[in-house]
Structure formats: C-alpha cells, structure tokens
Scaffold this active site. Sequence first.
Site, PDB file in Angstrom:
ATOM      1  N   ALA A 184       0.862  -1.178   0.000  1.00 13.40           N
ATOM      2  CA  ALA A 184       0.000   0.000   0.000  1.00 13.40           C
ATOM      3  C   ALA A 184       0.902   1.233   0.000  1.00 13.40           C
ATOM      4  CB  ALA A 184      -0.881  -0.020   1.239  1.00 13.40           C
ATOM      5  N   GLY A 209       0.475  -5.206   0.653  1.00 12.53           N
ATOM      6  CA  GLY A 209      -0.634  -5.157  -0.294  1.00 12.53           C
ATOM      7  C   GLY A 209      -0.237  -5.671  -1.674  1.00 12.53           C
ATOM      8  N   GLU A 248      -0.563  -9.291  -1.387  1.00  7.49           N
ATOM      9  CA  GLU A 248      -2.010  -9.555  -1.258  1.00  7.49           C
ATOM     10  C   GLU A 248      -2.703  -9.441  -2.622  1.00  7.49           C
ATOM     11  OE1 GLU A 248      -2.264  -6.615   2.033  1.00  7.49           O
ATOM     12  OE2 GLU A 248      -3.510  -8.144   2.982  1.00  7.49           O
ATOM     13  N   GLU A 284       3.937  -5.879   7.008  1.00  6.50           N
ATOM     14  CA  GLU A 284       3.129  -4.884   7.713  1.00  6.50           C
ATOM     15  C   GLU A 284       3.472  -4.786   9.192  1.00  6.50           C
ATOM     16  OE1 GLU A 284       2.049  -6.854   5.362  1.00  6.50           O
ATOM     17  OE2 GLU A 284       0.564  -5.858   4.102  1.00  6.50           O
TER      18      GLU A 284
END
Length: 693
Positions: free
Chosen positions: A66, A105, A108, A128
């Site tokens: 992210a 992310g 992911e 994370e």
Amino acid sequence: MAFSSPVAKLDVDNGIAVLTLDSPPVNALSAPVRTAIHDGVKAAIDDPAVQAIVLICDGRTFIAGADITGFGKAPEGPTLQAAQNMMENSPKPVVAAIHGTALGGGLETALACHYRVAVPSAKCGLPEVKLGLLPGAGGTQRLPRIVGVQRALEMMTSGEHVPAKQCLEMGLVDELVEEGKLREGAVAFARKLLAEKRPLKKVRDLDDKMIEARKHPEIFAEFRKANARKFRGFMAPEHNIRCIEAAVNQPFDEGLKTERALFTELMNSVQSAAQRYVFFAERQVWKIPDVPADTPVVPVKKVGIIGAGTMGGGIAMNFANVGIPVTLVETRQEALDRGLSVVRNNYENTARRGRLTVEQVEQRMRLLSGSLDLNALADCDMIIEAVFENMEVKKELFANLDKIVKQGAVLATNTSALDINEIATATSRPQDVIGMHFFSPANVMRLLEVVRGEKTSATMIATAMGIGKKIGKIAALSGVCPGFIGNRILRARTLQAQAMLMEGAMPWDIDKVIYDFGLPMGPFAMSDLAGLDLGWFRERSTSSTIREVLCEADRRGQKTGAGFYDYDEKRNAKPSPVTEKIIRDFMAKQGATPRQISETEILERCIYPMINEGAKILEEGIAIRPSDIDIVWINGYGWPVYRGGPMFYADTVGLDKVVAKLKEYAPKLGADFTISPLLEKMAAEGKRFQDMK
Ligand code: 3H9
C-alpha cells in the site's frame, strides 16, 4: 480495449492481455494504481479476444505494498479489495508476474490472482508488522491457506522477505521463470494454463491446511510463548496471530471482517504511527542538505584499523563481512593475536549456529591482517582509529597518520567523547578527519554515528555515510559536542537516575520503569553490563559517589558477579541488599532523607530531560532533524521502535506537557539544568517535532 491510465498500459499478446503497472519508485498501491488494476482487468475480461491476463510491473519491483504516504488520508478511487475481487472473480485466469519484491498489499494483490510466477531473484513478504500493522487486504486469510499456519505465523510476525525459491517450495509461487524474461515467462505460463485447462485457483477456497491446523490449536499458544521476548510491548504481532487464528476458525468472509477490525485498531494506534514514522526516518537519515547525493566519494578498497581491542576487532568484522580487506595495527604482538583470535571466535560461533559456513569463516579471516607498524596503513583508503580515549594519544597518532597515509584517504576516529576538531588540528588535512562512532558490540549494533568536524569535507561525509550503508549500518550524522547525539542524551538520563538514587529510589525501581517502558534494560543494569570501573582508578577513588563506593567494595558489575545488582552464575540479576545498604549509608552521610518516588516521576524525570537535551541538540545544529535523533536512540540504545524515539514520543505526550513537567521538577533536576528555548517556543506555539522542516 477501452483502457487508459497514467500509471499502466494494457496490451494483448496473441490472446494474453498484459497489464503493466508503472508507478515509480515502487509501484505502491496509490489510488491511480488501484484504479488501473481494477479497470485494466475489467477491460481485459470484457475483451472477447483475451483468454488470460498477466499482471506485471515495470521498474525495480512488483508492487511493494500500500502507499504508506497515503495512510490517514481520505480514501479515493476503488478499494484494493474491489480490485482484488475483479481479479479473483475473473472468468479468465489471472497470473501475477513477480520481480523485485511483492510486499504487503503487493503480495495480497498477487494472492488474489489465480496463479503466481516469479523470477529467481524475487522476494515475497507481508512486512506490515514492521509498520505496526497487519496485512489488511485479505493477506492474513489467504497466506495461511497456502503456506500453512506455522509458516504464516513466522512470515507475518517477522515481516521477512522470502526468496522466490522458498516461495516455490511453499506453494506461494507456482513457477519460477528465467531471470530477465519475466514477461515472456508469464505469458508462456498463461498459455500453458489454457492449454492444460487448469482450473481458476482461488486461494480463498483452499481449506486442507486449515483442516490440518484445526487439529493442533496448541500451535498458537506455543508460538506466543516461544516469541514472548521478541514481541514484548508490541501490539502488531499479537494482532497478526489473532487474524491467523480467525483464518483457521472462521469462514473466509468472517475472517476478512476480523482482519478489518484488527487492522483498523492498529491503524489508529500510536504504535503504528510511530513505526510508520520510523520507516520514513530510516530513509530520511541518509539525506544531508549540504552533501548532495552526487557528491564524489573515496572508493574504499582497503581499510586500516588502529587498535585490535573489542571495538577495533568488532569494527574490522563489518568490513570483512562485505569483502573489504582490513589491516589491524596494534602496539604489541599479544594484543594483536588476542584481537584476531576474538574475531575468529566470533565468526566460529556464528558458524556453529549455522549462519556461516566454515569456508566463509576462513574467507573473512583471510581478509584480516595484523601489523605492529603504522606504516602498514600507508595505502589504505580509510583509517579508523579505535584506541583508548585520550586526547594526547589520539593527537600524536593522527599527526603520525598525516605523515604516513596517502593523500585523500579518510582519517576517522571512533571516539565517543573527544573533540574531533581538536584531533583534526594534529594533521595538515583537517578536511579529511571525521568521526565514525560505532556502538558496542560493533559487529552487531546497527548504529553508526558519523561526526562531522568544522572542516570535514562533503566528500568525507558522503564516504563515511556510504560505507556505513555498505556494511549494513544505519548511519546518522552528528556535529561535534560532548557525547555527540546519543551519549549526550544518555547523560541527561544518567544524571537524573543518579539523582533519584540519592532521593530514595533503588536502582531496580528505576530500571523497572525504563524496562517496562520498552528499553532492553535500565541505566543501572546497563552500568553493570559495561562495568562500573570504566574510568575508575582505585588509587584515586575517594568514596565520593555511590559508584566509587561500589567499585571500592569490588562490586564492579557483571564481570565481578556484583555491581548495583547481585548476579548468579548464569548472570541473572537480583536486587542487592548490600547495594541498598551502601546507598542508604551514603545518603545518611550526606544528610539526605529517602522519600517514596512514584513510577510516573521516575519515568518523567528520566525521559523528559532527554527530550530537552534533544531539543538543545537541534537548536545547536548538532542533529539535522528530530527524526535523526530518534534513529540514534532506536538503533544505538534500544529505544522501543513502537514509541518512535524520544522526539516522536515527546510529540505523543505533548510538548506543552513536557515543558510544564520540566518546570515542576526543575528544583530537583540539578543546578546546571536549563530548559531548551526551542522546546519552550515549540510548546508555546503548539508545535510538534515531527512537523519541523
Ligand atoms: C500495506 O501494504 C498494508 C496493506 O496490507 C493494507 C492494504 C489495505 N509506500 O526503501 P527504499 C518509497 S503496508 C510509499 O529506499 P529500496 C521510500 O520511501 C506496506 N512509499 O528502496 C523511498 O522514497 P524516497 C507494506 C514507499 O530499494 C522509495 O520508495 N509494504 C513505499 O532500498 C524507495 O524506497 C512495505 O512495508 C510504500 N509502500 O527498498 C514495504 N515503499 O526515495 C516498504 C517504499 O523518496 N518498502 N517507498 O526516500 C520497502 O521495504 C522498501 O522500500 C523496498 C525497496 C524493499 C520495497
């Protein structure tokens, strides 16, 4: 195909759509990138000519996560989940093509594809936890379904980047393709899927590893217990573990809800704010306003180290580890032999733990040579002096180096206390003299304080910072002052800890507060570890401080089995009735009456003067920015990263509160104590250190 994006392109290669993201530096999942994935995949699904879709990235890496800079801002564009759903529910196979690092992310996103291919140099991870977070886009539910609970626990609580080959073994990656030929490899893989009519594999539907895990619920308790020390104080590891428990015990969509709730909790926590701040601080610290990135550096191909004691030997290992030859100079053969044998011992211990091969130990030892003659350093590119702290000795040494060492070499001192400007006067080339202050044990501790003297050139600064990076340190730049950044702040705490001893607190009372705050140990345990007799001489000792009395009683720290604490044969510390009596007797002699000191006072008296000293360091221009001070304390002294460093912590307390408390305590803080004008001004204006530009 109707698709256009500022950060992606979509082309079709004979029935295979290739969606290429290009958003430097790391293809982070900003709103435009999420939009591109969502709309690009949709366009490919809608195009009847397309049979399969490849998601790939340009630049140095696959999606690295992210966009951390976007956290806390109002969300724009499609959510990552919407983009993932578009891929996962695609009726045509979607293949992620990974190079560089697929992180957070990014991984992911890849996990929402039906298949994943990677080049051998790629790495995957869910880091994370290092930002005080958990994977918030289904990663906590999908990863254990592929790799199993144990491996997911390890990956998510460590944040490790797992090499592609291991990913293949774990099933996280379906195929490795030739390095440098990712696009061709991924397209060929997609064609193979079509030819073999392989099913659309949705990770969310995998259940065999979860069935297996349900039979072993004890795995979680065991994991928590085994890692209790490592996770102490941190919220994020426990939240990650709870998500994996949810993956085992809840249906996928329920698990996603648990993930969302725990993610939101972390995202709003001070801990995550601190850890995200540290992420950027670690990158900021290398940037020096008056030393631009293109400053020429001295190519360091050969290093000379003077002094083969614990420090010199530890420093030498850093260079040998990266293949740079080192000449160690000592005054006596025994000292040289001892120093080299300590280094060998360290390497052999590492080899015994399986982290080096026997051949690597020998390779590194071959890079180290010893000499009793300073002239052996004549052709070194960088000299680091690590002899004992005595100005006259160092000046004489630097005067000699000036005569011996080739022009243009870096002349560095590892002093932790002495004035580098004065050392530089002993040479005819003060522009080449610089401080490189390593922290003990120098082969382990990550911090390197680079100290610029008044005349140190930009080239020498850039060289010292660059070599710091090369040997795996985090280097912070300091100006010259007593103790530089780290030890100067430490002194502010030490003074208060000592003062509180004389007011009635016991060493273990003070240490407990500091330990509970999150540091690895308190000031007195630290003194015992370092040895109370550093700079103490029996013949000059006059029982004038508690430390002197302890040393006189042969309580000189861990090495003598007693110091502030008593130690058993395994070096476990116990509060000592002997020390307590020594302190009480000492107080009685001084006419001081003990009082009860609260834990809050202990904490504030230890920490707030450190913040005050940090503010002085900033106003004097010793540190470039508050976050550099935080980097020093996190990496050199074990300040808990989840509290972001002393300056960040000050912001979380509120500078006005810090100042008010310092004023309240002022009569106890010592005759020399003054409040930093910068701190007072910022407090009055309602400012924060992290907003300082
Ligand atoms: C996440 O994904 C949460 C999700 O689960 C939830 C979704 C709902 N964002 O490190 P470098 C910048 S959390 C924004 O020097 P390297 C960095 O600041 C995220 N910016 O390069 C630097 O900028 P500058 C999980 C980022 O080659 C530049 O890129 N992901 C981001 O040594 C170069 O970085 C992570 O935690 C980002 N995500 O290392 C991965 N990442 O040049 C974090 C980097 O202005 N990133 N920047 O100073 C890394 O670990 C390393 O950057 C990486 C490259 C290994 C990728």
